[in-house]
Design an enzyme around this catalytic site. Structure first.
Site, mmCIF file in Angstrom:
data_model
loop_
_atom_site.group_PDB
_atom_site.id
_atom_site.type_symbol
_atom_site.label_atom_id
_atom_site.label_comp_id
_atom_site.label_asym_id
_atom_site.label_seq_id
_atom_site.Cartn_x
_atom_site.Cartn_y
_atom_site.Cartn_z
ATOM 1 N N ASP A 289 50.967 24.336 3.182
ATOM 2 C CA ASP A 289 52.054 23.633 2.517
ATOM 3 C C ASP A 289 51.637 22.162 2.414
ATOM 4 O O ASP A 289 50.647 21.728 3.026
ATOM 5 C CB ASP A 289 53.390 23.823 3.258
ATOM 6 C CG ASP A 289 54.571 23.634 2.297
ATOM 7 O OD1 ASP A 289 54.397 22.921 1.284
ATOM 8 O OD2 ASP A 289 55.658 24.177 2.551
HETATM 9 C C1 BGC Z 1 57.326 22.824 -0.197
HETATM 10 C C2 BGC Z 1 56.726 24.008 -0.929
HETATM 11 C C3 BGC Z 1 56.208 23.586 -2.272
HETATM 12 C C4 BGC Z 1 55.189 22.480 -2.062
HETATM 13 C C5 BGC Z 1 54.513 22.013 -3.339
HETATM 14 C C6 BGC Z 1 56.401 21.626 -0.202
HETATM 15 O O1 BGC Z 1 57.035 20.488 0.284
HETATM 16 O O2 BGC Z 1 57.627 23.195 1.121
HETATM 17 O O3 BGC Z 1 57.703 25.016 -1.046
HETATM 18 O O4 BGC Z 1 55.657 24.673 -2.949
HETATM 19 O O5 BGC Z 1 55.857 21.375 -1.473
HETATM 20 O O6 BGC Z 1 55.337 21.267 -4.137
#
Ligand code: BGC
Length: 732
Positions: A289
């Site tokens: 993530d």
């Molecule tokens: C979120 C994800 C997301 C990623 C990319 C993160 O902060 O937890 O769900 O896909 O950002 O934007």
């Protein structure tokens, strides 16, 4: 995701030609960095946002004004594998550098958060899953894939499959609710929709199941917080939708931010290698993530960035989103023997395989003519599908004395700031929409030909406008439709709440309207299940509208006027009061289930029952279940029953089958959903319905993660929600 032999050979040949640096480059995901207009590097800007030195608004302002660095030189050097972007023309420019100016011409994997639609935004997942319509869920995903691919996005960070039991957690909005069986059906439908389109590259993308795993079990419902649980709970509750997604061939997964039993999921070889890649057989790759590898230093599981990078890659995490730790340290780690060449090759092989499967080597570019058509307008059939999804996701929670549907010639008063907020209908994780495409509730009602006066009075924040309230009260109509709920920013990431009752002064507004003798119809617009004890007692009609996407206003108007008979059901239990959370229907039995006696599992100051149970939702007609009979075959139990439409209009019911393993070697849930079907019946019609329960679905995972089926007594329930059911027992 399956590659043929020729494709596999292509990947191996390419891998054989790559230098150490080029291999490391394939593990690196970039997004545009903000430069100019700000004095610190982008990474520090992110840190400033997370440690509170700048607010979200300031961050947003900087992002929109500053110039961007697209890391063209790094792309040219073969050091970028993937890019987070959605501007199709920019994507073509970056792809051109990757394909034409790098030594090996490996295309970029363009990823983006297309969670519930890109331009054509359909309902948030917690709402859409409530349609219990697998075919619809597949179709909306196919539409999202088509729009994404047309824009050059070929890797969608969806579906979000976190089974969520605590409505304080803001991200409940992004997932399919609290039930692992429904979440697994949702997962399958979404993977089919996203990945199984025509392989000409027009309407399929690589899915990214997330967040792996147990992110939603964060203590106290606080985002990013620690999680701990038994192996059996992990296997029975949180893993099933991911297992289902992998069985459908999902291409990738995103590791979650949280630690699970003390090990952050970013560096967890048990969850990533043993379970996801081993047991579930993920053939594609795992991405971190955002910023998560670096956060392992803050977690206190790695001493420094290099240590975090080594631990993550060795644990099976293939792509680094956003920290450049792999970029900066992995070549050195390989040379020092801290990461083996086999481990590095395995990660690169997985990433290249997805790029090959997507057809990116043959067709890396976006057709700008198609984009121009999208910019002109959303395709009509996409608007229609968004409307159908919105209509099927609306849940009627209360309808005393059949107040609804309203006659069109009956004048009413409309209140609530949210009624006029077209920019709020799309929910927390929608990024590619235009406000001109969004229909707010006020406009939906107007377009339907309704007669009403509108006074905003109040919204989820701020005070009541007393003048407007007075005007609403003194208006000559005795019916008031009040649109109340949450702003979209009140759910989604980093939006946990300790108080999940209606925010701001909205309850006070409802109460004053009621005290003035108005008949109040509440239309809720929200991203999480709210604690609705007061509303359920005091407001005669309640429609749960969630954030239904661009067609929200049209769908709500159709429900209000009875052109659509609501059929949606709740995918999460609703509490009456805050302190009941986490509250979910499929809880294990206690030795002292809550009762009138003091010495039972309950509260002194709150009910133990939900305000509205899982699976609940009314219709303008009524359904009666009778004559439940069970038949056993070698492989399944068949539950047959009569379903009758006992009301005055046609309608659709979601018939649900639950089971309980009455006595087992581990304490089992009081009920577990095991099948469902949408059944449409004309007024007065009855039908014999059979729902199957496969014996292979009647077991459970033990604390070694082993699936066991134990003979004995089972209770089988059928009904229109998890609480009102018929029951029969069967011994197997
Ligand atoms: C979120 C994800 C997301 C990623 C990319 C993160 O902060 O937890 O769900 O896909 O950002 O934007």
């Amino acid at each position: 995701m399956k590659l043929n032999n020729e494709q596999k050979k292509f990947v191996e040949d390419l891998l054989g030609k790559m230098t150490l640096e080029e291999k490391v480059g394939q593990l690196n995901q970039e997004s545009p960095s903000i430069v100019g207009g700000f004095d610190v590097p982008f990474e520090e800007l992110i840190e400033m946002l997370t440690d509170g030195r700048i607010s979200q608004e300031e961050f947003g302002r900087i992002m929109s004004n500053a110039t961007r660095d697209y890391h063209e030189d790094d792309i040219r050097a073969g050091m970028v594998s993937s890019f987070l972007e959605s501007d199709p023309r920019k994507i073509n420019e970056l792809q051109k550098i990757a394909v034409e100016e790098t030594r090996l011409g490996i295309p970029l994997l363009i990823g983006f958060d297309v969670i519930h639609g890109l331009s054509s935004v359909y309902p948030i997942a917690i709402a859409e899953a409530g349609s219990f319509d697998d075919e619809l869920m597949e179709k909306t995903a196919r539409m999202a894939a088509k729009e994404s691919r047309a824009h050059g996005v070929c890797w969608n960070f969806a579906p979000m499959l976190d089974v969520a039991r605590d409505s304080r957690w803001g991200r409940v909005s992004e997932g399919p609710g609290e039930d692992p069986f429904l979440a697994s059906r949702f997962a399958r439908a979404k993977i089919r929709g996203l990945q199984n389109g025509s392989k000409k590259g027009e309407d399929y993308v690589a899915a990214c199941t997330k967040h792996f795993v147990a992110y939603s079990a964060c203590e106290a419902g606080r985002d990013y917080n620690t999680t701990s649980m038994s192996i059996s709970q992990l296997y029975n509750v949180y893993l099933p939708p991911f297992r289902a997604a992998m069985e459908e061939g999902a291409c990738s997964a995103m590791a979650s931010f949280n630690d699970l039993n003390g090990v952050p999921c970013t560096v967890n070889p048990y969850t990533l290698r043993d379970i996801l890649k081993g047991e579930f057989g993920l053939e594609g790759f795992v991405v971190s993530d955002a910023n998560a590898i670096k956060e392992c230093v803050t977690h206190g599981i790695a001493e420094d960035n290099m240590d975090a990078g080594i631990k993550a890659l060795n644990a099976g995490l293939d792509i680094d989103m956003g920290t450049r730790i792999y970029y900066n340290h992995i070549a050195e780690a390989v040379k020092a023997g801290k990461v083996s060449m086999e481990t590095l090759d395995e990660a690169v092989r997985r990433i290249l395989s997805v790029k090959v499967w997507l057809g990116l080597f043959e067709n890396p570019y976006v057709d700008e003519a198609v984009i121009a058509a999208y910019e002109e307008s959303i395709p009509a059939e996409h608007r229609e599908l968004c409307l159908k999804a919105a209509e099927e996701s609306v849940v009627l929670l209360k309808n005393e004395d059949d107040i609804l549907p309203l006659r069109k010639d009956k004048k009413f008063t409309l209140v609530g700031e949210l009624a006029d907020r077209a920019d709020e209908v799309v929910g927390a994780w929608a990024l590619g929409w235009k406000v001109e495409d969004c229909v707010c509730i006020k406009d939906g009602l107007k377009e339907a030909g309704a007669q009403f006066d509108y006074y905003p009075v109040c919204g989820p924040e701020g005070e009541i406008n007393e003048e407007e309230l007075k005007a609403a009260i003194s208006s000559d109509s005795d019916i008031v439709i009040a649109v109340v709920g949450e702003y979209k920013s009140m759910s989604g990431e980093a939006s946990s709440k300790a108080d999940i009752t209606l925010p701001g002064q909205q309850r006070k507004m409802l109460s004053e309207l009621k005290a003035a003798g108005k008949t109040v119809i509440a239309v809720l617009m929200n991203g999480r299940p709210l604690a609705l004890g007061w509303e359920a007692e005091n407001i005669p009609a309640i429609i749960e509208g969630w954030h239904l996407g661009i067609q929200m206003g049209t769908a709500i108007a159709k429900v209000i006027f009875g052109e659509i008979n609501p059929s949606g059901k709740l995918t999460s239990t609703f509490s009456s009061m805050n302190g009941q959370e986490p509250l979910y229907y499929n809880h294990p039995n206690t030795g002292r289930p809550g009762s009138k006696s003091k010495f039972t599992s309950k509260y002194l100051d709150a009910p133990v029952e939900p305000c509205f149970p899982f699976g609940y939702g009314l219709s303008y007609t009524s359904f009666e279940y009778s004559d439940l009979k069970l038949t056993e075959t070698d492989s399944e139990i068949q539950a047959s029953f009569t379903l009758k439409n006992t009301g005055k209009c046609d309608g659709t019911e979601v018939a649900q089958l639950y089971m309980q393993d009455v006595c087992a070697t581990l304490v089992r849930p009081v009920k577990e959903l095991k099948n469902y079907a949408r059944i449409s019946l004309a007024a007065g019609e009855s039908r014999q319905v059979t729902l199957d329960l496969k014996k292979s679905d009647m077991g459970f995972y033990d604390n070694q993660g082993k699936y066991v089926f134990e003979n004995g007594l089972f209770r089988i329930y059928v009904g229109g929600n998890s609480a009102d059911v018929l029951m029969e027992e069967i011994r197997i």
